[in-house]
Structures are given as C-alpha cells and as structure tokens.
Design a protein around this motif. Structure first.
Motif, PDB file in Angstrom:
ATOM      1  N   UNK A   1      55.495 -25.424 -23.696  1.00  0.00           N
ATOM      2  CA  UNK A   1      56.214 -23.980 -24.014  1.00  0.00           C
ATOM      3  C   UNK A   1      55.949 -24.023 -25.707  1.00  0.00           C
ATOM      4  N   UNK A   2      56.630 -25.105 -25.989  1.00  0.00           N
ATOM      5  CA  UNK A   2      56.690 -25.100 -27.442  1.00  0.00           C
ATOM      6  C   UNK A   2      55.331 -25.101 -28.196  1.00  0.00           C
ATOM      7  N   UNK A   3      54.292 -25.819 -27.598  1.00  0.00           N
ATOM      8  CA  UNK A   3      53.016 -25.763 -28.223  1.00  0.00           C
ATOM      9  C   UNK A   3      52.615 -24.544 -28.067  1.00  0.00           C
ATOM     10  N   UNK A   4      52.656 -23.945 -27.090  1.00  0.00           N
ATOM     11  CA  UNK A   4      52.011 -22.500 -26.898  1.00  0.00           C
ATOM     12  C   UNK A   4      52.544 -21.429 -28.094  1.00  0.00           C
ATOM     13  N   UNK A   5      53.717 -21.868 -28.427  1.00  0.00           N
ATOM     14  CA  UNK A   5      54.311 -20.819 -29.613  1.00  0.00           C
ATOM     15  C   UNK A   5      53.703 -21.134 -30.668  1.00  0.00           C
ATOM     16  N   UNK A   6      53.255 -22.130 -30.991  1.00  0.00           N
ATOM     17  CA  UNK A   6      52.702 -22.619 -32.196  1.00  0.00           C
ATOM     18  C   UNK A   6      51.305 -22.166 -32.179  1.00  0.00           C
ATOM     19  N   UNK A   7      50.629 -22.282 -30.961  1.00  0.00           N
ATOM     20  CA  UNK A   7      49.190 -22.044 -30.966  1.00  0.00           C
ATOM     21  C   UNK A   7      48.956 -21.512 -29.694  1.00  0.00           C
ATOM     22  N   UNK A   8      48.693 -20.156 -29.614  1.00  0.00           N
ATOM     23  CA  UNK A   8      48.759 -19.383 -28.361  1.00  0.00           C
ATOM     24  C   UNK A   8      47.293 -19.686 -27.712  1.00  0.00           C
ATOM     25  N   UNK A   9      46.348 -20.132 -28.264  1.00  0.00           N
ATOM     26  CA  UNK A   9      45.179 -20.163 -27.754  1.00  0.00           C
ATOM     27  C   UNK A   9      44.847 -21.749 -27.161  1.00  0.00           C
ATOM     28  N   UNK A  10      46.077 -22.439 -27.134  1.00  0.00           N
ATOM     29  CA  UNK A  10      46.073 -23.830 -26.790  1.00  0.00           C
ATOM     30  C   UNK A  10      46.766 -23.936 -25.254  1.00  0.00           C
ATOM     31  N   UNK A  11      45.642 -24.469 -24.412  1.00  0.00           N
ATOM     32  CA  UNK A  11      46.162 -24.353 -23.054  1.00  0.00           C
ATOM     33  C   UNK A  11      46.527 -26.097 -22.779  1.00  0.00           C
ATOM     34  N   UNK A  12      47.699 -26.289 -22.102  1.00  0.00           N
ATOM     35  CA  UNK A  12      47.915 -27.633 -21.803  1.00  0.00           C
ATOM     36  C   UNK A  12      47.583 -27.762 -20.387  1.00  0.00           C
ATOM     37  N   UNK A  13      46.733 -28.849 -20.130  1.00  0.00           N
ATOM     38  CA  UNK A  13      46.388 -29.161 -18.745  1.00  0.00           C
ATOM     39  C   UNK A  13      46.876 -30.607 -18.391  1.00  0.00           C
ATOM     40  N   UNK A  14      47.841 -30.675 -17.349  1.00  0.00           N
ATOM     41  CA  UNK A  14      48.206 -31.837 -16.871  1.00  0.00           C
ATOM     42  C   UNK A  14      47.226 -32.348 -15.795  1.00  0.00           C
ATOM     43  N   UNK A  15      47.127 -33.831 -15.674  1.00  0.00           N
ATOM     44  CA  UNK A  15      46.429 -34.523 -14.738  1.00  0.00           C
ATOM     45  C   UNK A  15      47.535 -35.239 -14.137  1.00  0.00           C
ATOM     46  N   UNK A  16      47.387 -35.243 -12.699  1.00  0.00           N
ATOM     47  CA  UNK A  16      48.271 -36.291 -12.011  1.00  0.00           C
ATOM     48  C   UNK A  16      48.213 -37.783 -11.995  1.00  0.00           C
ATOM     49  N   UNK A  17      48.936 -38.793 -12.425  1.00  0.00           N
ATOM     50  CA  UNK A  17      48.445 -40.115 -12.565  1.00  0.00           C
ATOM     51  C   UNK A  17      47.930 -40.456 -11.193  1.00  0.00           C
ATOM     52  N   UNK A  18      46.747 -41.323 -11.251  1.00  0.00           N
ATOM     53  CA  UNK A  18      46.153 -41.973 -10.098  1.00  0.00           C
ATOM     54  C   UNK A  18      47.298 -42.879  -9.667  1.00  0.00           C
ATOM     55  N   UNK A  19      47.724 -42.710  -8.049  1.00  0.00           N
ATOM     56  CA  UNK A  19      48.751 -43.390  -7.529  1.00  0.00           C
ATOM     57  C   UNK A  19      49.015 -45.077  -8.081  1.00  0.00           C
ATOM     58  N   UNK A  20      47.874 -45.575  -8.122  1.00  0.00           N
ATOM     59  CA  UNK A  20      48.045 -47.146  -8.245  1.00  0.00           C
ATOM     60  C   UNK A  20      48.738 -47.327  -9.871  1.00  0.00           C
ATOM     61  N   UNK A  21      48.651 -46.283 -10.618  1.00  0.00           N
ATOM     62  CA  UNK A  21      48.975 -46.410 -12.071  1.00  0.00           C
ATOM     63  C   UNK A  21      50.265 -45.596 -12.316  1.00  0.00           C
ATOM     64  N   UNK A  22      50.815 -45.271 -11.178  1.00  0.00           N
ATOM     65  CA  UNK A  22      51.902 -44.110 -11.632  1.00  0.00           C
ATOM     66  C   UNK A  22      53.288 -45.050 -12.375  1.00  0.00           C
ATOM     67  N   UNK A  23      53.098 -46.594 -11.924  1.00  0.00           N
ATOM     68  CA  UNK A  23      54.309 -47.214 -12.642  1.00  0.00           C
ATOM     69  C   UNK A  23      54.130 -47.946 -13.866  1.00  0.00           C
TER      70      UNK A  23
END
Ligand code: ADP
Length: 155
Positions: A104-126
């Motif tokens: 949300x903070x990043x979007x306040x600074x730059x409205x054109x910026x979309x944050x994209x989240x990728x879920x960790x591959x299960x084997x790497x989550x730890x």
C-alpha cells in the motif's frame, strides 16, 4: 514497452527461494531487476558488492535478469528503472501481513506500480536468509539452501 519487474530485497544472502522467484518472474515479465536495498542502518552479514557479483554470476547467460543496488524508496527506484511491477515472494501468512502495508505504501509513492506476489514453491518455503546466516555464521553447511558457495563472513 517491455514489462519490467523489480524484485527488491536485502538478499543477505540471496537464497534458493529468491532464485525460484526470479526464474518464475522471468516467465511473467520481459525483464526482472534484482534490486538490493542498501539504506538499512543495520550492518549486512555479507558485503553488498560481493552479493551483487554472486547474483550477477548466476544470470550471466540470461540478459533479461540484471542486478542493481539502490538507496531510498523502492517505488522511486522502480520508476527510475522503468519497472511497472514489484515482485515479492510469499512464504507464510505472516509474510502476507508484513507485505500488505508495504505494498500500500509503495502504491502511495507510485500509483502506476503493481505489486505482484508469487507463492513460494513448497519445498522452499522454509528457506530464509535469517536461517542461512544463523547456520553459516557458526560454520554450518548451507549449500542446499543457496545457489552459490557462500564466502565466509567478514570479521
Ligand atoms: P526483505 O528484507 O525486503 O524482506 P528479503 O531479501 O528477505 O528482503 O526477501 C526479498 C523477497 O523475497 C521478499 O518478498 C521475501 O518474501 C521473498 N522471499 C524470501 N525468502 C523466500 C523464499 N524462500 N521463497 C520465496 N520468496 C522468498
């Protein structure tokens, strides 16, 4: 216009989890810029120049991935490199709670910026930089968790 994603972080050190996010990001975007933030007042475990060289070495045959360092606001740096996307990895629900206000903070600074989240591959989550530092600091073997041999920490 190339679709550029900025993948910001401390990367202290860069891990197999980070590597996974970069390779998956390359499938979604034309370019991925790995961006090591250097504004933190806390001292790094491994020098930033060393980490830049190690990460860049992983991608020497992949021109769509580059490595940069930056100071100041991530969202401003995204603008500077022409990135319209911020790439972040999610391992756990606390990761999500941590990431939400940042996005949300990043979007306040730059409205054109979309944050994209990728879920960790299960084997790497730890896999986390913190765990790796804790093991490596006391001479433990972290080869299974990092994509390059980790140099000894500066004394
Ligand atoms: P920061 O200090 O900004 O959290 P990190 O270097 O710890 O930086 O992490 C950078 C990004 O990589 C964050 O989005 C984090 O959630 C993600 N990340 C960390 N570890 C993993 C992992 N094992 N798998 C996928 N993503 C990860």
């Amino acid at each position: 216009m190339p679709r550029i994603a900025l993948f910001p972080g401390s990367f202290d050190p860069f891990t197999n989890g980070h590597l996974d996010i970069v390779w998956r990001g390359v499938k979604l975007f034309d370019e991925v810029v790995v961006a090591i933030g250097t504004n933190s007042s806390k001292q790094r475990y491994l020098p930033v120049e060393q980490m830049v060289a190690l990460i860049a070495g992983l991608f020497e045959d992949e021109p769509r991935v580059s490595v940069r360092t930056f100071k100041g606001l991530t969202a401003e740096f995204a603008r500077e490199v022409g990135a319209s996307y911020l790439l972040r990895g999610l391992r756990t629900s606390p990761d999500f709670e941590y990431e939400k206000p940042i996005a949300y903070g990043n979007q306040l600074v730059n409205v054109d910026l979309e944050t994209v989240f990728l879920l960790t591959s299960p084997a790497l989550s730890a896999v986390s930089s913190t765990i790796i530092r804790d093991i490596h600091r006391f001479g433990g073997n972290v080869d299974a968790l990092v994509p390059f041999p980790l140099p000894p920490p500066a004394r």
